[in-house]
Scaffold this motif. Structure first.
Motif, mmCIF file in Angstrom:
data_model
loop_
_atom_site.group_PDB
_atom_site.id
_atom_site.type_symbol
_atom_site.label_atom_id
_atom_site.label_comp_id
_atom_site.label_asym_id
_atom_site.label_seq_id
_atom_site.Cartn_x
_atom_site.Cartn_y
_atom_site.Cartn_z
ATOM 1 N N GLU A 80 -19.202 -15.354 -6.693
ATOM 2 C CA GLU A 80 -18.386 -15.443 -5.690
ATOM 3 C C GLU A 80 -18.986 -14.686 -4.477
ATOM 4 O O GLU A 80 -18.823 -15.412 -3.207
ATOM 5 C CB GLU A 80 -17.087 -14.709 -5.976
ATOM 6 N N ARG A 119 -16.018 -6.183 -5.603
ATOM 7 C CA ARG A 119 -14.945 -6.784 -6.249
ATOM 8 C C ARG A 119 -15.160 -8.433 -6.569
ATOM 9 O O ARG A 119 -14.316 -8.977 -7.271
ATOM 10 C CB ARG A 119 -13.435 -6.483 -5.679
ATOM 11 N N MET A 120 -16.139 -8.790 -6.055
ATOM 12 C CA MET A 120 -16.392 -10.214 -6.326
ATOM 13 C C MET A 120 -17.723 -10.246 -7.371
ATOM 14 O O MET A 120 -18.530 -9.451 -7.169
ATOM 15 C CB MET A 120 -16.771 -10.967 -4.991
ATOM 16 N N THR A 121 -17.598 -11.199 -8.004
ATOM 17 C CA THR A 121 -18.715 -11.570 -9.070
ATOM 18 C C THR A 121 -20.005 -12.117 -8.155
ATOM 19 O O THR A 121 -19.690 -12.499 -6.961
ATOM 20 C CB THR A 121 -18.457 -12.613 -10.015
ATOM 21 N N LEU A 152 -19.493 -17.140 -0.597
ATOM 22 C CA LEU A 152 -19.061 -16.661 0.537
ATOM 23 C C LEU A 152 -19.461 -17.480 1.887
ATOM 24 O O LEU A 152 -18.752 -18.037 2.558
ATOM 25 C CB LEU A 152 -18.946 -15.131 0.803
ATOM 26 N N ARG A 177 -6.575 -12.471 -3.044
ATOM 27 C CA ARG A 177 -7.396 -11.654 -3.552
ATOM 28 C C ARG A 177 -7.315 -10.171 -3.190
ATOM 29 O O ARG A 177 -7.239 -9.237 -3.967
ATOM 30 C CB ARG A 177 -8.907 -12.145 -3.384
ATOM 31 N N ASN A 207 -24.992 -4.525 0.559
ATOM 32 C CA ASN A 207 -23.817 -5.205 1.141
ATOM 33 C C ASN A 207 -23.230 -6.386 0.520
ATOM 34 O O ASN A 207 -22.774 -7.421 1.014
ATOM 35 C CB ASN A 207 -23.901 -5.672 2.683
ATOM 36 N N LEU A 208 -23.068 -6.323 -0.800
ATOM 37 C CA LEU A 208 -22.333 -7.218 -1.744
ATOM 38 C C LEU A 208 -20.987 -6.756 -1.672
ATOM 39 O O LEU A 208 -20.719 -5.582 -1.572
ATOM 40 C CB LEU A 208 -23.066 -7.350 -3.040
ATOM 41 N N LEU A 209 -19.830 -7.828 -1.838
ATOM 42 C CA LEU A 209 -18.638 -7.476 -1.957
ATOM 43 C C LEU A 209 -18.322 -6.962 -3.439
ATOM 44 O O LEU A 209 -18.321 -7.822 -4.486
ATOM 45 C CB LEU A 209 -17.624 -8.247 -1.411
ATOM 46 N N ARG A 225 -27.444 -14.866 -1.427
ATOM 47 C CA ARG A 225 -26.520 -15.143 -0.357
ATOM 48 C C ARG A 225 -26.928 -15.659 0.895
ATOM 49 O O ARG A 225 -26.307 -16.505 1.817
ATOM 50 C CB ARG A 225 -25.490 -13.939 -0.605
ATOM 51 N N ARG A 240 -20.311 -8.503 -11.720
ATOM 52 C CA ARG A 240 -20.122 -7.828 -10.382
ATOM 53 C C ARG A 240 -21.174 -6.952 -9.933
ATOM 54 O O ARG A 240 -22.236 -6.624 -10.891
ATOM 55 C CB ARG A 240 -18.742 -6.974 -10.685
ATOM 56 N N ILE A 284 -19.444 -7.081 6.621
ATOM 57 C CA ILE A 284 -20.152 -8.049 5.638
ATOM 58 C C ILE A 284 -19.831 -9.610 6.183
ATOM 59 O O ILE A 284 -20.541 -10.448 6.405
ATOM 60 C CB ILE A 284 -20.187 -7.687 4.220
ATOM 61 N N ALA A 335 -28.408 -1.739 2.055
ATOM 62 C CA ALA A 335 -27.743 -1.490 1.292
ATOM 63 C C ALA A 335 -27.000 -2.634 0.440
ATOM 64 O O ALA A 335 -26.041 -2.388 -0.034
ATOM 65 C CB ALA A 335 -26.533 -0.445 1.946
#
Ligand SMILES: Nc1ncnc2c1ncn2[C@@H]1O[C@H](COP(=O)(O)OP(=O)(O)OP(=O)(O)O)[C@@H](O)[C@H]1O
Ligand SMILES: [Mg+2]
Lengths: 461, 235
Positions: free
Chosen positions: B110, B105-107, B114, A12, B101-103, B162, B146, A360, B99
């Motif tokens: 996803e 580029r991931m849905t 994690l 990815r 702090n989700l990634l 999460r 996303r 993260i 903030a």
């Protein structure tokens, strides 16, 4: 983290910075490609040389002489006692004994004589050479026109190209035609000593196989024999030491032997020996492969004959190629080393960019080890892809070089060659090498990423 | 102060965290002793730079104290290996940030998955765990979105899902409403309250908003200049 999840995340990440990662992978590929191209050329040239040399008939042959031994090229002289021993006679018995040795394909004498032929009514003088059946597999007959002898005792002839040109303006048209060979036959004299008329230049030699015993001599009779022309060849292959390319009219060895032509060396042999048996000044022993030459040579020396082979020459040739390969390998490795710096650069850049992501992941419970493995996996995947791509590229370069060379050779009417060779071991080791180098390049970035302080990484906006 | 592990979810014992800034030593957290009981909802208040985030990070095992001890379910974080601290962050606590702090580029799906990947949860089990967590924050309709396709409130709810997906016992939230308008912020706080009540999850939440803290939390702990100023309801 499990390996599968790790690979998924790594893949990815690689996809997300596609351009940069592709360029890095390309860099590795170029490094691997130059490595593979250079090695394949090295291996290809070596194989080519080995093939040509072993086919030349020089490296799978042992030349046997009746003298107990003499200095060979680069070979230590035989012990004093050996040289003192009376010369052992090379007769048919010895020939059969040598032929019975393991790994011996064939034993034959050198048969070669000047003669006159008649072609389309005109006389030509030339040199006839007897060609053993094993010569069929030799390189000299690879590019021949027409065919090799249909059987070892066929009345067929192969012409050397220059001689063919002497006979006709269109040498190719000669195939299928006949020529008449005129030769002198040694005929054992009957009991009554009639033929004193024999040429004083070609006087008595030893008697033949058929007529045993006390024959006092023989006469020389002019004979004629018709041969069917079946092929044309560039050069005569080496059938014996010091005889390369002199024969211009090639006929089967067995036929040549039956012709029993008075040869110069037979005369010399006669002066030395009172024996009435067929003897040879020298014999050529063809061995299955060059690697068995040494053992056959030793066995023949045990029998008390002198031997000579070109084995030592191949050894030094192999050394030259080993050094050649080494140098090519070093240059290829340098290219790969430069490429691996690209991996270091890409991954260090990735750390800077992915600081927050690393923070993260750590906040969510990723251990240092997970982060290290993630970066390692990315380096490994780039190494794998770069390796595969690089091997393909290197193979293409080698193939292109071979193609170019063959176009050049074709223009000069030369047979094509395999310039480069990419064996499976090279494919596998190049890819493995690429992965190892990439992983090594990933060590520093991966451990730096793993040590990243998550609090600072998360504060970083 | 000799409470057993059962009576305390997380406890700091004279914990300090200082930074060397040139010649000066900055005491971000200075000799703080505080205990949080299981199922308690504690608000951590204080002016900017008072050390709230630093204390929360120490409890999360993201940072190590300069001195003192932090006990989570009886185990001292200060003495844990970094691999054990990672386990603590993965299994024992869940974190939510201002903030999100989700990634990016991931849905959503996803992102929520994690922690399960990191915990090496069976792949078969993951979808149901993800769905459960996402349902709890009422985001089931946004699974394949996303973060950039989500509103601020939705992003924070995703972050909350999460944090919950690995079923931790303690939720640590650092100004979870700091980037949200008051209505959306209230929705998040309601959600936290609900999680606290229905799941019995211990919550420590850093905030600037004294009114809200009073409205939602069981107890208010105030910090100033790295020190504990007041502890509304001492054990
Ligand atoms: N890595 C660091 N290096 C130096 N000083 C630091 C570092 N991290 C925090 N500090 C200092 O420690 C003090 C406490 O910081 P912290 O982030 O905990 O405050 P805070 O209460 O969360 O503030 P805010 O409400 O603004 O988020 C601050 O004075 C800050 O400057
Ligand atoms: Mg803060």
């Amino acid at each position: 983290m499990k390996t599968r999840d790790l690979t998924e995340l790594a893949a990815r990440n690689l996809r997300e910075a596609l351009l940069r990662n592709s360029l890095t992978t390309l860099g590795i590929a170029v490094g691997v490609a130059s490595l593979v191209a250079m090695l394949s050329l090295g291996v290809g040239l070596q194989e080519l040389a080995n093939k040509k040399l072993s086919k030349s008939g020089l490296f799978d042959a042992v030349f046997v002489s009746s003298r107990a031994n003499q200095r060979g090229f680069g070979r230590p002289a035989q012990s004093e006692t050996a040289t003192r021993e009376p010369a052992k006679i090379l007769d048919d018995e010895a020939r059969q004994k040598i032929a019975a040795l393991p790994n011996v394909v064939e034993v034959y004498p050198e048969i070669r004589f000047p003669t006159e032929i008649q072609f389309e009514g005109k006389p030509f003088s030339t040199t006839v050479a007897g060609i053993p059946p094993s010569a069929k597999t030799e390189g000299a007959f690879d590019g021949m026109k027409g065919n090799f002898f249909s059987s070892p005792d066929a009345d067929e002839a192969i012409l050397q190209i220059e001689f063919a040109k002497d006979l006709s303006n269109q040498p190719d048209s000669l195939i299928g035609k006949n020529l008449v060979l005129r030769y002198a036959e040694r005929q054992a004299l009957p009991a009554e000593p009639s033929p004193k008329k024999s040429d004083p230049d070609k006087p008595s030699a030893n008697s033949t196989d058929e007529v045993t015993g006390q024959s006092p001599g023989f006469s020389i009779l002019p004979r004629e024999k018709t041969f069917h022309i079946i092929g044309i060849v560039e050069t005569e292959p080496a059938t014996s030491v010091g005889s390369f390319g002199r024969g211009r009219l090639l006929i089967p060895m067995q036929v040549a032997e039956i012709l029993r032509v008075a040869q110069a060396n037979d005369l010399r042999g006669l002066l030395r020996r009172s024996s009435s048996k067929q003897t040879y000044e020298s014999l050529t022993v063809r061995v299955k492969s060059p690697s068995q030459v040494k053992s056959v040579e030793d066995a023949i020396q045990q029998m008390g004959y002198g031997t000579f082979s070109l084995l030592d020459a191949t050894k030094s040739l192999r050394l030259v190629f080993a050094v050649f390969d080494l140098f090519l390998g070093i240059f290829g490795s340098l290219a790969l080393a430069v490429a691996s710096l690209g991996i270091v650069n890409t991954l260090v850049m990735a750390i800077l960019e992915r600081r927050r992501e690393i923070g993260i992941l750590k906040a969510l419970g990723a251990a240092d080890r997970d982060i290290r493995r993630l970066f390692f996996a990315e380096a490994g995947v780039m190494g794998l892809l770069g390796g595969i791509f690089g091997v393909t590229l290197g193979w293409l370069i080698g193939t292109a070089l071979t193609f170019g060379t063959n176009v050049y050779l074709h223009k000069r009417d030369l047979p094509p060659i395999d310039l480069s060779s990419v064996p499976w071991w090279m494919v596998a080791s190049a890819i493995a090498f690429s992965i190892v180098v990439s992983l090594a390049a990933g060590i520093y970035p991966a451990s730096r990423a793993a040590k990243l302080n998550p609090v600072e990484a998360l504060r970083y906006e | 102060m000799t409470e057993s592990a059962n009576e305390v979810a997380i406890r700091t014992d004279r914990v300090s965290r200082s930074y060397q800034m040139g010649d000066a030593l900055v005491h971000a957290v200075d000799d703080v002793t505080v205990a949080i009981r299981p199922k308690e909802f504690v608000a951590l208040l204080g002016s900017s730079g008072s050390g709230k985030s630093t204390l929360l990070n120490l409890m999360a095992g993201l940072d190590r104290p300069t001195s003192g001890a932090i006990f989570a379910h009886g185990r001292n974080l200060a003495e844990m290996s970094s691999a054990d601290l990672a386990q603590h962050r993965n299994h024992t606590v869940g974190m939510v940030f201002q903030a999100f702090n989700l990634l990016p580029r991931m849905t959503l799906e996803e992102n929520v998955e994690l922690p399960l990947r990191l915990a090496e949860v069976d792949r078969d089990e993951r979808p149901s765990r993800v769905r459960e967590a996402v349902e709890r924050v009422r985001l089931s309709a946004r699974l394949t979105h996303r973060p950039s396709e989500l509103s601020g409130g939705e992003q924070q709810r995703a972050a909350l899902a999460r944090a919950l997906v690995n079923r931790p016992t303690i939720l640590l939230a650092d100004e979870p409403t700091g980037n949200l308008d008051s209505v959306t912020g209230d929705a998040i706080l309601h959600l936290l309250q609900e999680i606290n009540e229905s799941l019995g999850m211990t919550i420590v939440m850093v905030t600037h908003d004294r009114d809200r803290a009073a409205r939602y939390a069981h107890r208010i702990v105030t910090m100033g200049d790295g020190k504990l100023l007041s502890d509304g309801n001492k054990i």
